[in-house]
Design a protein around this motif. Structure first.
Motif, PDB file in Angstrom:
ATOM      1  N   SER A  94       0.835  -1.196   0.000  1.00  0.00           N
ATOM      2  CA  SER A  94       0.000   0.000   0.000  1.00  0.00           C
ATOM      3  C   SER A  94       0.867   1.242   0.000  1.00  0.00           C
ATOM      4  O   SER A  94       0.649   2.179  -0.755  1.00  0.00           O
ATOM      5  CB  SER A  94      -0.903  -0.045   1.237  1.00  0.00           C
ATOM      6  OG  SER A  94      -1.377   1.215   1.527  1.00  0.00           O
ATOM      7  N   HIS A 151       0.408  -4.269  -7.442  1.00  0.00           N
ATOM      8  CA  HIS A 151      -0.751  -4.596  -6.627  1.00  0.00           C
ATOM      9  C   HIS A 151      -1.344  -5.934  -7.019  1.00  0.00           C
ATOM     10  O   HIS A 151      -1.650  -6.762  -6.168  1.00  0.00           O
ATOM     11  CB  HIS A 151      -1.795  -3.486  -6.771  1.00  0.00           C
ATOM     12  CG  HIS A 151      -1.527  -2.312  -5.879  1.00  0.00           C
ATOM     13  ND1 HIS A 151      -2.504  -1.516  -5.353  1.00  0.00           N
ATOM     14  CD2 HIS A 151      -0.374  -1.808  -5.421  1.00  0.00           C
ATOM     15  CE1 HIS A 151      -1.962  -0.575  -4.617  1.00  0.00           C
ATOM     16  NE2 HIS A 151      -0.660  -0.724  -4.643  1.00  0.00           N
ATOM     17  N   ALA A 182      -4.020   2.878  -3.217  1.00  0.00           N
ATOM     18  CA  ALA A 182      -3.367   2.743  -1.905  1.00  0.00           C
ATOM     19  C   ALA A 182      -4.406   2.395  -0.847  1.00  0.00           C
ATOM     20  O   ALA A 182      -4.198   1.487  -0.023  1.00  0.00           O
ATOM     21  CB  ALA A 182      -2.665   4.043  -1.543  1.00  0.00           C
TER      22      ALA A 182
END
Lengths: 492, 121, 494, 719
Positions: D18, D36, D112
């Motif tokens: 994150s 991610h 995030a």
């Protein structure tokens, strides 16, 4: 040290003699120097007396060759010694301060008279404190009254005359009452010496209760007027506010203290606790003292004239002293005497710095004192120190008095009296702090001015600084001083 | 009560006089009258002292001829004291009068009430 | 050598006197000088307390009452270290911030002086010494409060001083009453008031002690912004931000709190206070303070005032922790003393940074400001979350202990008050953080400043903010070292 | 040990990703997305691999010192199901996000926070320490809040405020409950906590506090008010995780609390049972009204959560017989997650293409997009409970559990619930039919298949995977019986359960439901909600005028409380200052009493009168009367020198002048006297008034003091 026994008497005599030499001398500077020298000598002599008293605890100076009870004697114990030194010290400093600037405030040809009066005043005040003869003390009271009146009237402005008149009339009333009280005592005991009266009174209380009460009341009211006990204080603000700066310092610092000492002696040494405890006098003094503490502060709070404010503050502070007496226990009396010391030093400090403000700026209004701290930082610092002491910042004498007074109040068993003490000190905050704050941090009146332009040279502020140093010393050294005073308290 | 009055009439008189003087001093607005009141008050006290000092049937404390023993003379102290007292009273009076003159010069009156305002109570 | 213990107090004092000499400490040298003094003092403090643990040094001893001595114990050291540490941050922050204020020298002189006074409060060995430093604190911080010199500032300053002195007067009353009974005012863990010494049945003394305790509590409560004696605090917001930060995070209010702790746990002792039943009178006021602070904060548009009311409420937490008289609550109070200091100083720094960079003072101006002051507002947001008491931040840790303490006191109401206030905290602070980032409103005022560049302040301002935020998070994730210290302190008094 | 490491990795890697993604994504979005995605995939890999060890036994990880109490994680089969669901759904939502968010701003922030939400959700499911659980729960609430308001518009902010307020309030309630529980239990380890020592009332109080908190997340009626708004406001992928996973965190919390802390406290269980049924009905009912497809799905979610809550209640009510309930509940949790993801992605496609969600606008959008239509139909049928799809399996299990409960505890309650269950399920059929018919079957000339290019792999891949999962789970539910039976053991029920999914009764029930659903659609929706306006059919939503719990009940009540408190506390805030000001003012006024002023005013009048008199006399003496006369006399004198006439005239003029002078002097005297009188009056009045105030002051003070004296003497000092 047999030779020293007459030192106390000698100091008064020196003052008297120099007082009457002065008008003869032509040069002002010489007068000033003589005056300063005399004051210094007197201070040293009284300090010696104090040292002597500290060693032998108590001594008696006989005047002429008559012993007590018929002759006049000076009975000097720790209380008298301490107060005497205080008087001498304060007047020395005031004279020193006056030597720089009194001729600006009063007419040139009256300067000599000023010094004469100060000498007379100091002499009579010392006499009031030292003497153990009641009638003698009355004479000294009258002398001090006249001298003090002179010191107020010396400025020759209408309000001075007015204030003097007020003071004189009320003082005469007081003197009359005191004299009548003396007459009563004499008629009851046939003595004028305090010790002798005390001894006789103890035996002859029975049957004389009413006369005793009447004479007690007369003494309390008479001396109360002179000492500005709360409801009888009405002359004080006018007189103290209108007098020239050094005179105010003397008047507020020591003149109102002498009657207090005398009242103390009369109450506790002449009548004694045995008699007092059956009367209502002490409670009355307590109530008057307490009311004075609050009311004086309240009145001071609403003044717009700086000097009047400080004068009203004196009323409140005298309230503390009477409060201490009114409690009637050893601690209360001790602290009352200590407060005489504390207040004498603090108030003369305050009055001198205030008069310095007024002299330099020509302003009297509190509102016009904004930014004064940027122009006269040291003077305002001294004022602030005095103010802080009045407010009760720890370690300064004002705090010590307040603290011990409170303990005495607890000892007395009336917790609510604490509240009065605290409320009064809080009120003190409310009128001393704005001046300090606005003085240092307000700059409303300073647009386009040069900082420090109005400050007196430090040389001229030395007496002020010495006074404040002495004040701090008295605060920090409160322990031994209190112990010493307490050692002289009449047993209850 | 009556006997008390009878035996102490001098003292009672002086006390009454004292009251008169006191009240004049306190309540009269005219300065001259105030000073007169002051004198009455002082004088009453002198009288009081002297009446205390006098004991009936005794002589003045001046040894005229043989000394007759202490009990024959009145005590001289009150009289002596009162001499001082009178001096003091006189000086006070003088001062007050001088001040009154000044007062009159400044304010054009000797009436206190016209000058005093309420400030200061 | 034990006299060295006075060094952390006198060093800043001397330094502040020295700083007035503009010939030696020129304008150019002023800032490095202050920085060196503050950091040196921190080092000296550390050295001294580690060299002389539990030393007792008399400054002046006149009699049993007037006996000024220092005795740093673990609580005092904790407070002193906290204060000096935050002082360093504030110093650096102030370097930048004070650029747009006048009279920088005056500011730093009193700034240094106050540091000494605060450490003096921390080190005081008895109530009298504490009282002296407490009064000094009022006097020393006063010029800082009215630094702006405006009418408003002077009025606030007057209010501040009147409140403070009223409080001090109450303290004096309390001291008197206690002293008249115990004849001693020194601090001892667990208290010196022992009922068994006084027979325990003397009702008069009981009443006197109770009144004494209450007046001490209320008196110190003035500095600790206990309602209804709190009004000076929002008003004192006219001061420059570093001062507000210090006043509200560390020096003044925390000194009040610290003194309350001293009174309750070191002068009276929890057992005696419980026997006096004083808490029954105080707890309602405290609960009202907590809720009132939060609720009034909601109504403030001025950011600093909002933070000030928030301080009132948060201080209420700490006072609650003190007044609940159990170990968990006391641990919570001590923790919150530290945590709130760190959080609130960060929030104030951010408020100051916004004002410094944009001139904005009001909440309604702050929409969208996060897009221009990214780092600053992220720090703000994190501190807000911590202040609400959302884990894993340090605000939660202290709140946890406080709430546990409340439950130990067998009253859910206090816990409910805490949580209600936490909710209100969210209501008055979170929207600021949210609107700063997620606002689509037109912001012409903001756009007019700085041509769209980032408005994050320069490093001397930003680094303190950033580091403090890091501490906020770090103390939340790894609270155990602090908790163990605090638990040890709490263990001493219980 | 290795397993512990991997479990920690499940948290550490997303947490770190994150942060790294947020920093790195400023520069390169592609790289961030890849990062991610690989993290999600990696974690899913871990989860899959951990199945073996978990089925062997629980894995417990303890990291001391973290967050005060230490971080205590535990993975058992119950948690594994939730974790698996999270790890499964998230990557799909992420894939979908890559397409959905292309036109949105602040993508970096979004990703995030998306990852942070993932991290906290994982953490919550794994926590064994209830404080850790709470921590992650709060973190999840906050981070998901930012997802909800991602669009930053007015509607999103309102929805977000509602969401956040309820989340924080709920969080604080949970905290209070946890505190109370800790106070009684003395431990924070979930499996060791129990409140046997507390009284029933306390347990109910604690239970309700915690359940309200979690119930908000689980959209338990009547705490669901935030749900429709937040679901609608959030971007579609965020809605997906809100519905598919985050709602389950509430469920997880409820299960944990109810089972461990409260030991299946009957009162609470029955309350949840009834509220769960109400949730089904309210959610389903309101879903039928909606026109916004997202809202339909949102209410649908609520309705489905109702099934789960019902199941949870049944687990505790049935106790050791509750195996079937456990199966059904947990299975439905997974199924609902999968199905709802599919449906939301389908709706998301529409939004990507049209930026519009109202059924009245988008009707007929999918008529020609057959692949999309097929996949969507799959999902719709699954959620409606078509036999052979997974929704049917889990719903049937819950229904059977309900029947079992009716058998165990005969009484009207369960019979009524049974009937209502039919209704609820029929509503599902009805609103899904409404959705499907409107979007995929109705004709609309505007849509002729032009948006087909938008349906790319980020949409189709997740949808296909999900459809596959639906099919497999529906056809072969027994494949998941193994983990479910372990979970049942954990929840204190017998794991030996043999559901008869395709028994005749079940199929008949399903048939009844479908028929009922069709009837509802045909009557209620087609006739009541679909009106003809301007020539074509328009769906209306009368529910907008219904009483709304939030706006009409909660907000006014809280506003009133808030206002009352404000008034009270404002007073509390100010009274001391006001009092001080009042006293100060009065004091000043007292000090300023200057009777002089008004007497002076009167005096001025008096002396003014005098002055006036003087002036007139002056003018009389010098000007008006005498002067002309004198002049006249003088003139006459000049003219008639020596004549007799002039002399008397002149003299009379002088006499008049003299008279006037005299009067002038008198006037001056009058004025002086007037002024003296005034001065005297001033003095007297002054004196009197100051004396009076002064005496009042003094006597008052003395009186008060003496009273205090006497009073305190008698009370205080007596002791």
């Amino acid at each position: 040290m047999q030779g020293l026994h007459l030192t106390s008497l000698l100091s008064i005599l020196i003052l008297m003699i120099t007082a009457f030499i002065m008008p003869v001398i032509k040069q002002r500077q010489l007068v000033t120097k003589i005056s300063l020298a005399t004051m210094g000598v007197v201070l040293v002599m009284l300090a010696l007396v104090a040292v002597d008293v500290a060693r032998v605890e108590h001594y008696t100076a006989t005047i002429g060759h008559y012993d007590a009870p018929f002759g006049i004697t000076f009975d000097i114990g720790p209380i008298e010694a301490v107060v005497g030194v205080l008087f001498a010290f304060v007047s020395t400093m005031v004279v020193w301060y006056a030597s720089f600037g009194i001729h600006k405030e009063i007419k040139e040809n009256r300067v000599k008279l000023f010094y004469t009066l100060i000498h007379l005043l100091l002499a009579s005040l010392l006499g009031i404190v030292f003497t153990s003869d009641l009638f003698n003390s009355f004479v000294f009271i009258e002398v001090s009254t006249l001298a003090a009146c002179g010191l107020i009237a010396i400025k020759d402005k209408p309000e001075n005359i007015k204030a003097t008149m007020k003071y004189l009339i009320l003082s005469s009333l007081g003197s009359g009452l005191v004299l009548m009280g003396i007459a009563y005592l004499y008629s009851m005991t046939g003595h004028l010496n305090m010790r002798a009266i005390h001894e006789t009174l103890q035996v002859s209380v029975a049957g004389n209760e009413r006369a005793i009460l009447v004479s007690l009341t007369m003494f309390t009211i008479g001396l109360g007027i002179k000492a500005a006990m709360f409801p009888l204080h009405i002359w004080l603000p006018d007189a103290h506010a209108s007098a020239p700066g050094p005179s105010s310092a003397i008047l507020s610092g020591i003149v109102i203290k002498a009657p207090v000492v005398l009242l103390f002696k009369v109450l506790f040494m002449v009548y004694g606790h045995e008699i007092l405890k059956d009367t209502v006098i002490l409670n009355l003094i307590l109530i008057f003292g307490a009311t004075g503490m609050i009311m004086g502060s309240l009145f001071a709070r609403v003044q717009t004239d700086l000097k009047r404010m400080v004068a009203y503050s004196s009323v409140a502070q005298m309230g503390y002293i009477f409060f201490g007496f009114g409690l009637g226990n050893a601690m209360g009396m001790t602290i009352a005497i200590y407060h005489i010391l504390a207040h004498g030093l603090t108030k003369s400090c305050l009055f001198l710095s205030v008069s310095s403000f007024i002299e330099q700026t020509g302003q009297r209004d509190i509102d016009n004192m904004r930014g004064i701290g940027r122009e006269m930082p040291i003077t305002l610092a001294i004022f602030s120190l005095g103010g802080l002491s009045m407010v009760g910042i720890p370690m300064l004498p004002g705090f010590v008095s307040k603290w011990n007074l409170a303990l005495a109040a607890i000892d007395y068993g009336q917790i609510f009296l604490l509240l009065i003490i605290l409320a009064s000190s809080l009120l003190n905050v409310s009128y001393y702090f704005p001046i300090i704050i606005n003085g240092y941090f307000g700059n409303a009146n300073l647009e386009g001015k040069i900082y420090k332009s109005k400050m007196k040279p430090v040389r001229e502020l030395v007496p002020l600084i010495l006074l404040s140093i002495m004040m701090v010393i008295v605060g920090f050294g409160s322990g031994p001083i209190l112990d010493w005073i307490a050692s002289a308290m009449p047993s209850l | 009560m009556i006997s008390f009055l009878a035996s102490h009439y001098f003292q009672i008189g002086t006390v009454i006089l004292f009251g008169v003087g006191f009240m004049t001093l306190l309540l009269n607005n005219n300065l001259i009258r105030k000073i007169i009141g002051l004198n009455i008050m002082d004088t009453s006290i002198f009288l009081f002292f002297i009446t205390i000092g006098y004991t009936g049937g005794r002589e003045a404390p001046i040894i005229n001829g043989a000394f007759k023993g202490i009990d024959a003379y009145v005590t001289p102290i009150p009289t002596g004291l009162m001499l001082t007292g009178i001096v003091v009273a006189v000086s006070t009076t003088a001062f007050a009068l001088a001040l009154t003159i000044l007062f009159y010069e400044r304010f054009g009156t000797i009436d206190l009430s016209e000058v005093m305002d309420s400030r200061g109570d | 050598m034990t006299f060295l213990i006075v060094l952390p107090i006198f060093l800043p004092w001397l330094a502040s006197i020295f700083a007035t000499q503009s010939r030696i400490i020129t304008e150019k040298r002023l800032k490095p000088y202050v920085a060196v003094v503050v950091i040196t003092n921190f080092i000296v403090l550390f050295t001294v307390v580690s060299l002389f643990p539990k030393v007792r040094f008399h400054l002046l001893m006149v009699n049993r009452f007037i006996d000024i001595y220092l005795r740093p114990d673990s609580l005092g050291i904790l407070f002193a270290v906290l204060a000096s540490l935050l002082w360093i941050f504030t110093t650096f922050y102030a370097f930048e911030y004070m650029k747009h204020e006048n009279r920088v020298r005056q500011f730093f002189v009193f700034f240094l002086f106050t540091l000494g006074v605060t450490i003096g409060i921390a080190f005081s060995g008895n109530m009298f010494t504490l009282y002296i430093f407490y009064e000094l604190l009022t006097l020393a911080t006063f010029p800082l409060v009215i630094h702006a010199g405006s009418e408003e500032a002077l009025a606030s300053g007057k209010k501040y001083i009147i409140y403070s002195f009223s409080g001090a007067t109450l303290v004096l009353l309390g001291m008197l009453l206690v002293f008249s009974i115990t004849n001693d005012l020194s601090f001892l863990p667990g208290g010196i008031v022992n009922f068994s010494h006084f027979g325990g049945t003397d009702h008069n003394e009981f009443i006197m002690l109770l009144v004494g305790y209450l007046s001490l509590f209320l008196g110190f409560g003035v500095k600790a912004a206990l309602a209804p004696f709190h009004s000076w605090l929002p008003n004192a917001m006219v001061a420059p931000t570093p001062v507000s930060a210090l006043l509200h995070a560390v020096a003044v209010v925390k000194s009040g709190i610290f003194s309350l702790m001293r009174t309750t746990y070191f002068l009276f002792g929890p057992v005696s206070v419980a026997m006096l039943g004083a808490s029954n009178y105080l707890l309602p006021i405290i609960v009202l303070t907590i809720v009132m602070g939060s609720l009034m904060a909601l109504h403030q548009d001025n950011l600093k005032k909002r933070l000030a009311y928030s301080t009132i409420s948060q201080l209420g937490y700490i006072i609650l922790g003190i007044a609940l008289l159990n170990q968990d609550a006391f641990i919570g109070a001590l923790l919150h003393l530290i945590n709130h200091a760190v959080i609130k100083i960060t929030l104030f720094f951010v408020a100051g940074a916004i004002y410094y960079q944009t001139g904005f003072k009001y909440v309604h101006q702050l929409d969208g400001i996060g897009k221009r002051m990214k780092v600053t507002m992220i720090c703000f947001g994190l501190s807000v979350i911590s202040l609400i008491g959302i884990p894993p931040t340090n605000g939660f840790v202290s709140k946890w202990y406080l709430a546990l303490g409340a439950l130990k006191a067998h009253n859910v109401l206090y816990a409910v008050a805490l949580l209600l206030s936490a909710f209100l905290t969210a209501a008055y602070l979170l929207p600021i953080a949210v609107q700063a980032f997620f606002s689509k409103k037109e912001t012409p005022e903001l756009d007019a400043i700085g041509e769209g560049k980032s408005l994050d302040p320069s490093d001397t301002m930003l680094i303190p903010i950033f580091l403090l935020t890091a501490i906020v998070i770090l103390l939340g994730i790894l609270p155990n070292p602090i908790v163990s210290i605090v638990t040890r302190i709490a263990g001493e008094v219980f | 040990m290795a397993n512990s490491f991997w479990i920690l990795m499940m948290l550490v890697i997303p947490g770190a990703a994150s942060l790294i993604g947020a920093i790195q994504g400023n520069k390169n979005e592609g790289l961030r997305n890849a990062l991610h995605l690989s993290v999600y995939a990696f974690v899913f890999g871990i989860v899959v691999l951990l199945y073996e060890p978990v089925s062997q036994g629980d894995i417990v990880v303890f990291v001391p010192n973290l967050m005060g109490t230490g971080l205590m994680l535990k993975l058992d089969m119950l948690r594994y199901i939730f974790v698996w669901l999270t790890a499964f759904i998230w990557p799909l939502a992420m894939i979908f996000s890559t397409q959905y968010l292309i036109r949105h701003k602040n993508r970096n922030r979004y990703y995030a926070l998306f990852m942070l939400t993932y991290f906290s959700t994982m953490g919550m499911f794994l926590s064994e320490n209830i404080l850790n659980l709470f921590t992650f729960f709060e973190l999840m609430s906050i981070s998901s809040y930012f997802l909800v308001i991602h669009d930053e518009d007015e509607y999103a902010h309102r929805a977000g405020a509602s969401y956040l307020a309820m989340a924080i309030a709920g969080g604080l309630m949970v905290l209070l409950g946890i505190l109370l529980a800790y106070n009684f239990a003395g431990t924070l380890i979930i499996s060791e906590m129990d409140l046997k020592e507390a009284s029933q009332v306390t347990r109910i109080a604690i239970g309700s506090l915690i359940l309200i908190g979690f119930g908000i997340k689980a959209s338990l009626f009547p705490l669901h008010v935030w749900l429709p708004k937040a679901y609608t406001a959030a971007p579609m992928p965020a809605t997906i995780i809100l519905s598919a996973v985050l709602a389950k965190t509430g469920v997880f919390g409820i299960i944990v609390t109810l089972h461990y802390l409260l030991d299946g406290e009957p009162v609470i269980s029955y309350a949840i049972l009834i509220l769960g049924m109400l949730t089904i009905l309210v959610g389903g009912g309101l879903a039928m009204y909606q026109r916004n497809v997202k809202r339909i799905l949102a209410y649908s979610s609520m309705s489905q959560m109702g099934y789960i809550l019902l199941g949870i209640a049944l687990i505790e009510i049935l106790g050791s017989h509750g195996g079937l309930a456990v199966y059904g509940t947990l299975f439905h949790i997974v199924n609902h997650g999968i199905i709802k993801t599919l449906l939301f992605i389908g709706a998301g496609v529409i939004y990507i293409a049209l930026h519009e969600l109202s059924i009245n606008v988008i009707y007929g959008f999918g008529r020609l997009k057959h692949f999309l239509k097929a996949l969507f139909l799959f999902g719709a049928l699954a959620v409606a409970g078509m036999p052979g799809l997974n929704g049917y399996a889990s719903k049937t299990m819950i229904h059977e559990a309900l029947l079992e409960a009716a058998h165990e505890f005969p009484g009207p309650l369960f019979s009524i619930l049974d009937i209502l269950f039919y209704f609820g399920s029929a509503m599902t059929v009805a609103y899904m039919l409404k959705f499907f018919v409107a979007v995929f079957i109705e004709k609309n000339e505007e849509y002729y298949g032009q948006h087909r290019h938008l349906i790319k792999w980020p949409v189709l891949l997740p949808m296909s995977i999900l459809s596959g999962a639906i099919a497999i789970l529906g056809m072969r539910p027994e494949w998941v019986y193994a983990p479910l039976s372990q979970a049942a053991e954990i929840l204190g029920a017998s794991g030996e359960v043999h559901p008869h999914l395709f028994a005749t009764e079940a199929l008949r029930a399903s048939g009844v439901i479908f028929v009922l659903g069709f009837v509802m659609y045909a009557t209620f929706i087609r006739i009541y909600l679909r009106r003809q306006v301007d020539g074509h059919a328009v769906y209306v939503n009368p529910s907008n005028t219904f009483i709304r719990i939030e706006e009409d009940l909660m907000i006014p009540v809280f506003t009133a409380i808030f206002k009352g408190m404000t008034v009270f506390f404002r007073f509390f805030d100010q009274w001391l200052i006001r009092l001080g000001e009042f006293i100060g003012d009065s004091l000043h006024r007292l000090a300023d009493v200057k009777p002089k002023k008004w007497i002076e005013a009167n005096g001025n009048n008096l002396s003014d009168a005098g002055t006036h008199l003087i002036e007139s006399l002056e003018s009389a003496s010098s000007g008006k009367f005498a002067q002309p006369l004198i002049e006249k006399g003088d003139a006459a004198l000049g003219k008639l020198t020596g004549e007799k006439l002039s002399e008397p005239l002149h003299r009379s003029g002088e006499a008049i002048a003299h008279l006037a002078d005299e009067s002038l002097r008198k006037g001056h005297k009058l004025k002086d006297e007037g002024e003296t009188t005034v001065r005297k009056a001033v003095y007297r009045a002054n004196f009197n008034i100051s004396t009076v105030t002064y005496s009042i002051f003094l006597f008052g003070a003395i009186l008060v003091l003496s009273f205090i004296f006497i009073f305190l003497n008698s009370t205080l000092v007596k002791y």
